[in-house]
Structure formats: structure tokens, C-alpha cells
Design an enzyme around this catalytic site. Structure first.
Site, PDB file in Angstrom:
ATOM      1  N   ASP A  74       0.877  -1.145  -0.187  1.00  0.00           N
ATOM      2  CA  ASP A  74      -0.077  -0.125  -0.175  1.00  0.00           C
ATOM      3  C   ASP A  74       0.981   1.314  -0.004  1.00  0.00           C
ATOM      4  O   ASP A  74       1.720   1.456   1.094  1.00  0.00           O
ATOM      5  CB  ASP A  74      -1.097   0.000   1.085  1.00  0.00           C
ATOM      6  CG  ASP A  74      -1.964   1.304   1.297  1.00  0.00           C
ATOM      7  OD1 ASP A  74      -1.596   2.129   0.520  1.00  0.00           O
ATOM      8  OD2 ASP A  74      -2.776   1.186   2.129  1.00  0.00           O
ATOM      9  N   TYR A 168      -6.529  15.573 -10.263  1.00  0.00           N
ATOM     10  CA  TYR A 168      -5.464  14.860 -11.281  1.00  0.00           C
ATOM     11  C   TYR A 168      -4.850  15.777 -12.010  1.00  0.00           C
ATOM     12  O   TYR A 168      -3.548  15.321 -12.040  1.00  0.00           O
ATOM     13  CB  TYR A 168      -6.666  14.273 -12.283  1.00  0.00           C
ATOM     14  CG  TYR A 168      -6.181  13.568 -13.115  1.00  0.00           C
ATOM     15  CD1 TYR A 168      -5.777  12.055 -12.929  1.00  0.00           C
ATOM     16  CD2 TYR A 168      -5.904  14.014 -14.516  1.00  0.00           C
ATOM     17  CE1 TYR A 168      -5.159  11.229 -13.840  1.00  0.00           C
ATOM     18  CE2 TYR A 168      -5.349  13.095 -15.357  1.00  0.00           C
ATOM     19  CZ  TYR A 168      -5.039  11.827 -15.109  1.00  0.00           C
ATOM     20  OH  TYR A 168      -4.216  11.023 -15.989  1.00  0.00           O
ATOM     21  N   THR A 203      -6.769  -0.017 -21.466  1.00  0.00           N
ATOM     22  CA  THR A 203      -6.868  -0.859 -20.265  1.00  0.00           C
ATOM     23  C   THR A 203      -8.052  -1.329 -19.846  1.00  0.00           C
ATOM     24  O   THR A 203      -9.019  -1.047 -20.554  1.00  0.00           O
ATOM     25  CB  THR A 203      -6.133   0.317 -19.165  1.00  0.00           C
ATOM     26  OG1 THR A 203      -7.298   1.388 -18.963  1.00  0.00           O
ATOM     27  CG2 THR A 203      -4.853   0.967 -19.339  1.00  0.00           C
TER      28      THR A 203
END
Length: 287
Positions: A74, A168, A203
């Protein structure tokens, strides 16, 4: 371009490689014969609606001719990241390539402004920006020990055009500048750092999204394979231009053309510089 790499097969770490861009990059580096540490949180396919696990990616790296090492990490856990690179140090004593790809991206394409979207969209500035710094911090001594290192932050045109909202965009722009500044510090040690903008990728997430659209609204333009960026990274690490390009934000399609790299089907991906924008110029202080 020089293909001579000392000290045996390359050793790479690709973060966020359970699926998507990271998976493709890990696979391509495996095809070049590299040992690839594949990190991510997914241990079971059910952990994500898009499937994929670190073990599945590592197995594909093996099949491609490299050696895949799955490591559940993580990237919000600094101690886990520190242990990842300590393990690389114990097992190899060096690192050749770090690909910072892990990111916590929340889809914010629903109607409304950023204040109407989930606040979790800002998490990409933790896992996606800060996490790049932490991984690079621990990787730098190993890259220096290898004598010929490369850090790649996976980037996107969202740094200069609107994609998925302000968080983003801030992450992508910050990642570009981080690579430029790290390159300045690393240059005396023969370690390069760049940001590579990927185009629209084929993807699992993209395919799932397009499947929800009516047929007439689905994009028909060819998309880059996730492996293309990995091919470019392998070629850049081997290239005599590695240090000359260090510090720059590079469009993957343009860098691929420069290095003579094609996609898995033999095609040359197109740069979107003139539709979505190009990287800003660097100040001379960064060279």
C-alpha cells in the site's frame, strides 16, 4: 542507442502494477529480460472491479522472459515502501529502474464541479504524488549504487489540459516538476529522472467505461497498449540519450519515435501535443 547494460539483467520496480499501465510496463520490462518487482494492493481479482493482482502480473513477467516478483504494498504506508526497497537492496544491492505509477484515482467524470465530486478525488495527491516522492527517496541510494539509474513518473496531458478534475491535473503537473527537480539532484550520480506522458491506453478500466457507452459514442481511434510505455522505458534506460533527456517531461509517442520503439502491433502511437498540449519549457537552472 547503446544496448549494453552492466551487472547482468536489469532490476526494476514498477508501482501500481496489478493492472492498467503498470501491468503493461512491468510486462514490457520483463520482455527485455529484467527482474521486475511488481507492487500493488490487489491480492485477489475481486479486490478491484477491473480484476488483476500483483501475482498475476508477476507471472506474466515470468512468461515474457523476465523474473516477476510480486510484492503487496500500500503506497500510502511509508514503512511498507521502505521495506520494499530494503528487500531490493538485500536481494540485489542495486536498482536500475523505478517506475512511479501507483495512483489513487477517483472517477470524477459525473456532472458538476469539483466541490460536487467525492472529496476522495484529492487522494491522488497522496498516492500518486507524495508516494512518488517516498518511493524515489528510498530508491535513490540503490539507483546510485547501480551506476546507471532511471526514475520514470508516468504522466499525462492532464498536466496541461482538463482531465478528471483539478486534483488529477495538480498531481500530473506536480509529478512532472518533481521529476525535473530530482533530476537536478541525481545528475552527478548518473541517474536520470523523467516524466513520460502516456496517451489514451487500452486498459481494463477504459474498456469497462467504453462498454457503458452507446455504440455510436464509443471511441474508434486506436489506443496505446499499456506495454508501449514499458518498451519506451527499457529503450531509454539503454540509450546514450538517457542523461541528456533527464529532467524533461516527454511525450511517450514522441520519445518512442526518437528511440525507434513501436507498439506491440508494430504501429507508432501518435503524439497529442497539438490537440491536448505539450510539456512546458524548463528553466535553465534545472539543466
Amino acid at each position: 542507442m547503446s544496448a549494453s547494460i552492466s551487472n547482468g539483467p536489469r532490476v526494476a520496480v514498477v508501482t501500481g502494477a496489478s493492472r492498467g499501465a503498470g501491468k503493461g510496463i512491468a510486462l514490457a520490462l520483463g520482455q527485455s529480460g529484467a527482474t521486475v518487482y511488481v507492487t500493488g494492493r490487489s491480492l485477489r481479482s475481486s479486490d478491484s472491479p477491473y480484476g488483476g493482482t500483483v501475482s498475476e502480473t508477476a507471472a506474466l513477467v515470468d512468461e515474457a522472459g523476465g523474473r516477476g516478483v510480486p510484492v503487496a504494498v500500500d503506497h500510502a504506508d511509508d514503512d511498507a515502501v521502505a521495506e520494499l526497497f530494503a528487500r531490493v537492496g538485500r536481494e540485489h544491492g542495486r536498482l536500475d529502474i523505478l517506475v512511479n505509477n501507483a495512483a489513487s484515482v477517483v472517477n470524477t467524470m459525473s456532472p458538476g464541479g469539483f466541490w460536487e465530486q467525492p472529496l476522495e478525488a484529492a487522494d491522488v495527491m497522496a498516492v500518486g504524488l507524495r508516494s512518488h516522492y517516498v518511493a524515489s527517496f528510498h530508491a535513490a541510494p540503490l539507483l546510485i549504487a547501480g551506476g546507471r539509474g532511471l526514475i520514470v513518473n508516468t504522466g499525462h496531458y492532464g498536466a496541461v489540459s482538463y482531465h478528471l478534475g483539478p486534483a488529477y491535473g495538480a498531481q500530473k503537473a506536480g509529478s512532472d516538476k518533481m521529476a525535473a527537480d530530482m533530476a537536478k539532484d541525481l545528475r552527478p550520480h548518473n541517474v536520470a529522472a523523467v516524466s513520460i506522458w502516456m496517451g489514451g491506453l487500452d486498459t481494463e478500466r477504459a474498456r469497462a467505461h467504453f462498454a457503458t457507452l452507446p455504440p455510436e459514442a464509443r471511441p474508434t481511434a486506436r489506443r496505446e497498449s499499456p506495454q508501449f510505455t514499458g518498451r519506451v522505458i527499457a529503450a531509454l534506460h539503454a540509450s546514450d540519450d538517457r542523461m541528456r533527456l533527464s529532467g524533461r517531461t516527454l511525450i511517450g509517442a514522441e520519445l518512442g519515435a526518437h528511440l525507434g520503439v513501436t507498439d506491440i502491433d508494430g504501429s507508432a502511437p501518435l503524439s497529442l501535443r497539438y490537440t491536448l498540449g505539450g510539456p512546458p519549457e524548463l528553466h535553465p537552472s534545472l539543466y
